[in-house]
Design a protein around this motif. Structure first.
Motif, PDB file in Angstrom:
ATOM      1  N   LEU A 121      27.335  10.101  -9.540  1.00 40.59           N
ATOM      2  CA  LEU A 121      25.956  10.627  -8.960  1.00 40.59           C
ATOM      3  C   LEU A 121      24.624  10.203  -9.916  1.00 40.59           C
ATOM      4  N   GLY A 122      24.881  10.271 -11.341  1.00 42.55           N
ATOM      5  CA  GLY A 122      23.740   9.977 -12.146  1.00 42.55           C
ATOM      6  C   GLY A 122      23.297   8.597 -11.968  1.00 42.55           C
ATOM      7  N   THR A 123      24.542   7.784 -11.938  1.00 39.49           N
ATOM      8  CA  THR A 123      24.316   6.381 -11.877  1.00 39.49           C
ATOM      9  C   THR A 123      23.774   5.791 -10.593  1.00 39.49           C
ATOM     10  N   LEU A 124      24.296   6.513  -9.345  1.00 44.57           N
ATOM     11  CA  LEU A 124      23.360   6.279  -8.144  1.00 44.57           C
ATOM     12  C   LEU A 124      21.773   6.826  -8.110  1.00 44.57           C
ATOM     13  N   MET A 127      20.010   4.115 -10.295  1.00 51.78           N
ATOM     14  CA  MET A 127      19.840   3.016  -9.257  1.00 51.78           C
ATOM     15  C   MET A 127      18.899   3.093  -8.197  1.00 51.78           C
ATOM     16  N   GLY A 128      18.582   4.324  -8.036  1.00 51.79           N
ATOM     17  CA  GLY A 128      17.392   4.650  -6.687  1.00 51.79           C
ATOM     18  C   GLY A 128      18.397   4.269  -5.350  1.00 51.79           C
ATOM     19  N   TYR A 129      19.535   4.653  -5.489  1.00 54.80           N
ATOM     20  CA  TYR A 129      20.407   4.456  -4.209  1.00 54.80           C
ATOM     21  C   TYR A 129      19.856   5.507  -3.133  1.00 54.80           C
ATOM     22  N   ARG A 130      19.479   5.285  -2.089  1.00 51.60           N
ATOM     23  CA  ARG A 130      18.878   5.847  -0.956  1.00 51.60           C
ATOM     24  C   ARG A 130      19.619   5.891   0.342  1.00 51.60           C
ATOM     25  N   GLY A 131      20.913   5.369   0.162  1.00 52.48           N
ATOM     26  CA  GLY A 131      21.777   5.129   1.398  1.00 52.48           C
ATOM     27  C   GLY A 131      22.706   6.704   1.429  1.00 52.48           C
ATOM     28  N   VAL A 132      23.706   6.573   2.433  1.00 51.84           N
ATOM     29  CA  VAL A 132      24.496   7.739   2.447  1.00 51.84           C
ATOM     30  C   VAL A 132      25.823   7.714   1.443  1.00 51.84           C
ATOM     31  N   LEU A 133      26.123   8.573   0.822  1.00 61.39           N
ATOM     32  CA  LEU A 133      27.209   8.798  -0.084  1.00 61.39           C
ATOM     33  C   LEU A 133      28.100   9.622   0.677  1.00 61.39           C
ATOM     34  N   SER A 134      29.357   9.043   1.081  1.00 54.34           N
ATOM     35  CA  SER A 134      30.387   9.953   1.864  1.00 54.34           C
ATOM     36  C   SER A 134      31.339  10.372   0.836  1.00 54.34           C
ATOM     37  N   ALA A 176      24.443  16.827  -6.935  1.00 52.53           N
ATOM     38  CA  ALA A 176      23.332  16.088  -6.437  1.00 52.53           C
ATOM     39  C   ALA A 176      21.931  16.703  -6.672  1.00 52.53           C
ATOM     40  N   ARG A 177      22.037  18.028  -6.856  1.00 51.41           N
ATOM     41  CA  ARG A 177      20.620  18.690  -7.217  1.00 51.41           C
ATOM     42  C   ARG A 177      20.361  18.229  -8.844  1.00 51.41           C
ATOM     43  N   GLU A 178      21.502  18.729  -9.695  1.00 50.82           N
ATOM     44  CA  GLU A 178      21.173  18.300 -10.912  1.00 50.82           C
ATOM     45  C   GLU A 178      20.827  16.752 -11.345  1.00 50.82           C
ATOM     46  N   THR A 179      21.392  15.905 -10.728  1.00 49.17           N
ATOM     47  CA  THR A 179      21.232  14.603 -11.230  1.00 49.17           C
ATOM     48  C   THR A 179      19.884  13.927 -10.272  1.00 49.17           C
ATOM     49  N   GLY A 180      19.303  14.759  -9.384  1.00 55.29           N
ATOM     50  CA  GLY A 180      18.221  14.133  -8.579  1.00 55.29           C
ATOM     51  C   GLY A 180      18.646  13.220  -7.579  1.00 55.29           C
ATOM     52  N   PHE A 181      19.754  12.941  -7.192  1.00 53.41           N
ATOM     53  CA  PHE A 181      20.385  12.261  -6.105  1.00 53.41           C
ATOM     54  C   PHE A 181      19.517  12.174  -5.052  1.00 53.41           C
ATOM     55  N   ALA A 182      18.907  11.105  -4.863  1.00 53.06           N
ATOM     56  CA  ALA A 182      18.018  10.412  -3.711  1.00 53.06           C
ATOM     57  C   ALA A 182      18.133  10.213  -2.407  1.00 53.06           C
ATOM     58  N   GLY A 183      19.745  10.108  -2.362  1.00 52.52           N
ATOM     59  CA  GLY A 183      20.412   9.618  -0.931  1.00 52.52           C
ATOM     60  C   GLY A 183      20.725  10.643   0.029  1.00 52.52           C
ATOM     61  N   HIS A 184      21.537  10.397   0.687  1.00 53.80           N
ATOM     62  CA  HIS A 184      21.821  11.319   1.705  1.00 53.80           C
ATOM     63  C   HIS A 184      23.472  11.668   1.401  1.00 53.80           C
TER      64      HIS A 184
END
Length: 342
Positions: A121-124, A127-134, A176-184
């Motif tokens: 999640l941190g790597t995503l 990298m600024g990933y903003r797509g969907v992570l299933s 997701a909250r901890e790492t600042g995940f910006a995708g869905h």
């Protein structure tokens, strides 16, 4: 209809099914878009394998009029995750999103520790990933494989208990909250009332998250698995009748965002030997019929089967729900060596 969670096998697993056969059955069921999962053999974890897979699907797509795309798989290696993000950016929508297994399932692609999941999640995020992570949410440390009795498929619910899903969903939302995940974040094949409640709460707090449900988790329960001729072993397993009813109710209420078949065929011998997964395209028709009988309006059904998933992934959906459900089920009656839906 669309089905953004399928396992079409092929390659080293062509005895189970080929893309050609899978798209043929999908077409007859009224499915016009599928998204294949990466736990194939070899696994879809590199751009080169993605391209090989897309080439393999080219002729069947044209032959049956079914659009085909791929979820690229993630591993615990940061360089591979970076490579996957770049590949998604280059090949979207053919690479429709990324997939992480938070617990082992078919293919043993599990990223099972919190540290490794946090790293992904941190790597995503980096990298600024903003797509969907299933995500396949089952917590490995809570599984009890020793409780599964070979051939007694109802014991699968003991070996992979509800809490394994519930805690994994909780873990993923927290990371997701901890790492600042910006995708869905999409929680695949949700099967528990508590898991649904966790996703609903996260949505209410503004998180970009969704969940999908399968026909088998909405229509069947662990009691059905006692009929061993139906080979009802899958991951996550069938749950209690109350969890099944909660999944069905959440489809009607909108707390579950869309239907996904988790179509996962095996040979009959594979199933006898304990493989997890069932053919699911026909199940889409069974669930469509059941929801209609329960009073679901056309808008709800369109969202669940045609437009909801494509809207989340940012691709073109479908505008057709089949009315001839019984006729279509009859067309695919004999396509697989056993019938989980009856």
């Amino acid at each position: 209809m669309v089905d953004l969670h399928v396992h079409l096998r092929d390659w080293d697993q062509k005895a189970k099914e080929t893309i050609d056969h899978g798209l043929s059955v999908a077409s007859r069921c009224g499915i016009r878009l599928v998204a294949d999962m990466p736990n194939t053999s070899p696994a879809i974890t590199s751009r080169a394998v993605v391209l090989d897979r897309l080439e393999l699907a080219g002729d069947p797509m044209r032959r049956y009029g079914v659009r085909y795309c791929i979820h690229m798989g993630l591993t615990g290696d940061e360089e591979q995750v970076e490579h996957a993000v770049r590949t998604h950016g280059e090949l979207f929508p053919l690479v429709i999103g990324l997939k992480m297994f938070a617990g082992h399932s078919t293919g043993n692609m599990g990223i099972t520790t919190l540290d490794d999941q946090r790293r992904v999640l941190g790597t995503l995020s980096r990298m600024g990933y903003r797509g969907v992570l299933s995500i396949h949410c089952e917590k490995e440390s809570l599984m009890r494989p020793d409780l599964y009795v070979q051939g007694q498929y109802e014991t699968q619910s003991l070996s992979r208990p509800p809490q394994a899903e519930i805690e994994s969903v909780s873990d993923m939302l927290a990371l997701a909250r901890e790492t600042g995940f910006a995708g869905h974040m999409h929680i695949c094949h949700i099967s528990t009332a508590e898991g649904i409640a966790l996703v609903k709460k996260a949505k209410s707090e503004g998180m970009s998250v969704s969940c999908g449900a399968t026909p088998h988790h909405a229509l069947l329960c662990e009691d059905d698995a006692r009929d061993h001729s139906r080979y009802l072993r899958m991951n996550p397993p069938l749950r209690s009748a109350s969890d099944r009813d909660a999944v069905f109710a959440a489809l009607l209420s909108g707390d579950i965002d869309y239907v996904e078949s988790d179509h996962a065929p095996h040979t009959l011998q594979d199933k006898i030997d304990g493989a997890g997964g069932i053919p699911g395209f026909e199940g889409m028709l069974h669930l469509l019929s059941a929801l209609r009988k329960a009073g679901a309006d056309n808008g709800t059904l369109m969202r669940l089967f045609c437009t909801g998933a494509p809207g989340i992934f940012g691709v073109e959906g479908d505008d057709l729900l089949p009315d001839d459900v019984e006729e279509r089920m009859a067309q695919v009656w004999d396509e697989y060596p056993f019938r989980p839906f009856r």
